[in-house]
Design a protein around this motif. Structure first.
Motif, short mmCIF file in Angstrom:
data_model
loop_
_atom_site.label_atom_id
_atom_site.label_comp_id
_atom_site.label_asym_id
_atom_site.label_seq_id
_atom_site.Cartn_x
_atom_site.Cartn_y
_atom_site.Cartn_z
N MET A 1 52.61 1.42 25.14
CA MET A 1 51.83 0.92 24.03
C MET A 1 52.68 -0.12 23.29
O MET A 1 53.82 0.11 22.98
CB MET A 1 51.46 2.08 23.11
CG MET A 1 50.49 1.70 22.01
SD MET A 1 50.01 3.07 20.96
CE MET A 1 48.65 3.71 21.87
N SER A 2 52.06 -1.25 23.04
CA SER A 2 52.80 -2.33 22.40
C SER A 2 52.77 -2.18 20.88
O SER A 2 52.02 -1.37 20.32
CB SER A 2 52.21 -3.68 22.79
OG SER A 2 50.96 -3.86 22.18
N ILE A 3 53.55 -2.99 20.22
CA ILE A 3 53.61 -2.96 18.75
C ILE A 3 52.28 -3.40 18.14
O ILE A 3 51.89 -2.94 17.08
CB ILE A 3 54.78 -3.81 18.24
CG1 ILE A 3 55.02 -3.54 16.76
CG2 ILE A 3 54.52 -5.27 18.49
CD1 ILE A 3 56.35 -4.03 16.26
N PHE A 4 51.54 -4.26 18.84
CA PHE A 4 50.25 -4.71 18.34
C PHE A 4 49.22 -3.58 18.34
O PHE A 4 48.35 -3.52 17.48
CB PHE A 4 49.74 -5.90 19.15
CG PHE A 4 50.62 -7.11 19.02
CD1 PHE A 4 50.72 -7.77 17.82
CD2 PHE A 4 51.35 -7.56 20.10
CE1 PHE A 4 51.54 -8.88 17.69
CE2 PHE A 4 52.17 -8.66 19.98
CZ PHE A 4 52.27 -9.33 18.77
N ASP A 5 49.32 -2.67 19.31
CA ASP A 5 48.43 -1.52 19.35
C ASP A 5 48.68 -0.61 18.14
O ASP A 5 47.74 -0.04 17.58
CB ASP A 5 48.62 -0.73 20.63
CG ASP A 5 48.15 -1.50 21.85
OD1 ASP A 5 47.24 -2.36 21.69
OD2 ASP A 5 48.67 -1.25 22.95
N TYR A 6 49.93 -0.47 17.75
CA TYR A 6 50.25 0.35 16.57
C TYR A 6 49.68 -0.29 15.30
O TYR A 6 49.14 0.40 14.44
CB TYR A 6 51.76 0.54 16.42
CG TYR A 6 52.34 1.50 17.42
CD1 TYR A 6 52.03 2.85 17.36
CD2 TYR A 6 53.19 1.06 18.41
CE1 TYR A 6 52.55 3.75 18.27
CE2 TYR A 6 53.72 1.94 19.34
CZ TYR A 6 53.40 3.28 19.25
OH TYR A 6 53.91 4.16 20.15
#
Length: 53
Positions: A1-6
């Motif tokens: 999971m990327s930082i953009f998903d968070y």
């Protein structure tokens, strides 16, 4: 999971949705409402989509 998903997870808001079976209002994810994903009523356990209301 990327930082953009968070970031998307924290940005997503809740909306009030009325269950078509028991007519009670519950908060659901705005993402589910926009994408027409099946939602579960926490009160009666009925599965529905926001377009069915």
């Amino acid at each position: 999971m990327s930082i953009f998903d968070y970031f998307k997870m924290f940005r997503d808001k809740s909306v009030n949705v009325t269950c078509p079976k028991c007519s009670r209002i519950a908060q659901q994810s705005m993402h589910k409402s926009r994408k027409n994903i099946t939602m579960l009523c926490p009160h009666c356990g009925y599965y529905f989509r926001s377009g069915e209301c």
